[in-house]
Design a protein around this motif. Structure first.
Motif, PDB file in Angstrom:
ATOM      1  N   THR A  88       0.827  -1.213   0.000  1.00 31.61           N
ATOM      2  CA  THR A  88       0.000   0.000   0.000  1.00 31.61           C
ATOM      3  C   THR A  88       0.860   1.261   0.000  1.00 31.61           C
ATOM      4  O   THR A  88       0.641   2.172  -0.809  1.00 31.61           O
ATOM      5  N   LEU A  89       1.840   1.321   0.886  1.00 36.97           N
ATOM      6  CA  LEU A  89       2.649   2.537   1.010  1.00 36.97           C
ATOM      7  C   LEU A  89       3.597   2.741  -0.167  1.00 36.97           C
ATOM      8  O   LEU A  89       3.706   3.848  -0.696  1.00 36.97           O
ATOM      9  N   THR A  90       4.291   1.692  -0.584  1.00 35.13           N
ATOM     10  CA  THR A  90       5.310   1.886  -1.615  1.00 35.13           C
ATOM     11  C   THR A  90       4.715   2.023  -3.017  1.00 35.13           C
ATOM     12  O   THR A  90       5.173   2.858  -3.796  1.00 35.13           O
ATOM     13  N   GLY A  92       1.671   3.052  -3.649  1.00 32.57           N
ATOM     14  CA  GLY A  92       0.901   4.298  -3.649  1.00 32.57           C
ATOM     15  C   GLY A  92       1.752   5.551  -3.690  1.00 32.57           C
ATOM     16  O   GLY A  92       1.261   6.625  -4.026  1.00 32.57           O
ATOM     17  N   THR A  93       3.032   5.442  -3.361  1.00 31.27           N
ATOM     18  CA  THR A  93       3.890   6.636  -3.352  1.00 31.27           C
ATOM     19  C   THR A  93       4.928   6.617  -4.475  1.00 31.27           C
ATOM     20  O   THR A  93       4.956   7.515  -5.303  1.00 31.27           O
ATOM     21  N   ARG A 114       1.142   7.648 -11.849  1.00 36.09           N
ATOM     22  CA  ARG A 114       1.196   6.866 -10.623  1.00 36.09           C
ATOM     23  C   ARG A 114      -0.187   6.367 -10.227  1.00 36.09           C
ATOM     24  O   ARG A 114      -1.199   6.993 -10.522  1.00 36.09           O
ATOM     25  N   SER A 116      -3.177   5.858  -7.693  1.00 28.68           N
ATOM     26  CA  SER A 116      -3.659   6.641  -6.550  1.00 28.68           C
ATOM     27  C   SER A 116      -3.561   5.804  -5.276  1.00 28.68           C
ATOM     28  O   SER A 116      -3.591   4.565  -5.335  1.00 28.68           O
ATOM     29  N   PRO A 117      -3.462   6.445  -4.110  1.00 28.48           N
ATOM     30  CA  PRO A 117      -3.366   5.693  -2.858  1.00 28.48           C
ATOM     31  C   PRO A 117      -4.563   4.760  -2.613  1.00 28.48           C
ATOM     32  O   PRO A 117      -4.385   3.660  -2.107  1.00 28.48           O
ATOM     33  N   LEU A 118      -5.759   5.179  -3.002  1.00 29.01           N
ATOM     34  CA  LEU A 118      -6.934   4.321  -2.818  1.00 29.01           C
ATOM     35  C   LEU A 118      -6.855   3.080  -3.708  1.00 29.01           C
ATOM     36  O   LEU A 118      -7.148   1.964  -3.275  1.00 29.01           O
ATOM     37  N   ALA A 120      -4.063   1.804  -4.819  1.00 25.83           N
ATOM     38  CA  ALA A 120      -2.954   1.010  -4.275  1.00 25.83           C
ATOM     39  C   ALA A 120      -3.436   0.182  -3.080  1.00 25.83           C
ATOM     40  O   ALA A 120      -3.029  -0.970  -2.918  1.00 25.83           O
ATOM     41  N   LEU A 121      -4.324   0.752  -2.271  1.00 21.45           N
ATOM     42  CA  LEU A 121      -4.901   0.033  -1.138  1.00 21.45           C
ATOM     43  C   LEU A 121      -5.743  -1.156  -1.623  1.00 21.45           C
ATOM     44  O   LEU A 121      -5.623  -2.273  -1.103  1.00 21.45           O
ATOM     45  N   SER A 148      -7.952  -2.826  -9.987  1.00 23.69           N
ATOM     46  CA  SER A 148      -7.422  -1.566  -9.455  1.00 23.69           C
ATOM     47  C   SER A 148      -6.973  -0.615 -10.562  1.00 23.69           C
ATOM     48  O   SER A 148      -6.510   0.484 -10.274  1.00 23.69           O
TER      49      SER A 148
END
Length: 155
Positions: A88-90, A92-93, A114, A116-118, A120-121, A148
């Protein structure tokens, strides 16, 4: 098509039989507008599995060394939770886990850019379920990537 070819086509699968019949599937990633080879092309399964093995090993090491006392069922459970957070963190960033960076892979959005964080989650949750990652389409993307809106490419 010869009867022997028709009877033996099940050995090589339906795609090979259709290709022998003249159906053109194109290359992996063609429908997404990606190049056939080189940077920006669809990541091959071997590299993707290698990257996942590196990430899983890293998560097991963290769980074993920092969270559990010895290797037991709890170590695997903690490692799965750490893998979820790591993905999730890597992704998403920076767009790549440590294993993907080592194997020169990147996770990007199908629309470009990239993830998005959502998204990626969502991708991390589906990856940890394992079954969606084992169901692939004709481009070689797992169901977790399709749902996703992601694609794994070579850097």
């Amino acid at each position: 098509m010869d009867n022997r070819q028709a009877l033996g086509s099940w050995l090589s699968g339906p795609r090979a039989a259709a290709e022998q019949a003249g159906v053109d599937f194109g290359y992996r990633g063609q429908q997404l507008g990606l190049p056939e080879e080189g940077p920006g092309s669809i990541a091959r399964p071997g590299r993707r599995l290698g990257a996942l093995a590196v990430d899983w090993g890293l998560c097991l090491l963290i769980a074993y060394g920092l969270l559990t006392d010895g290797y037991n069922q709890a170590t695997g459970n903690w490692a799965l939770l750490i893998l979820f957070v790591l993905i999730t963190l890597t992704v998403g960033t920076v767009g790549a886990t440590p294993g993907k960076a080592l194997f020169r892979l990147r996770v990007v959005s199908v629309r470009g850019g990239r993830l998005s964080p959502l998204r990626a989650l969502l991708r991390a949750a589906l990856t940890c379920l394992a079954i969606p990652a084992l169901i692939w389409d004709r481009d070689g993307r797992g169901l977790h990537d399709r749902l996703s809106g992601a694609v794994q490419i070579r850097v």
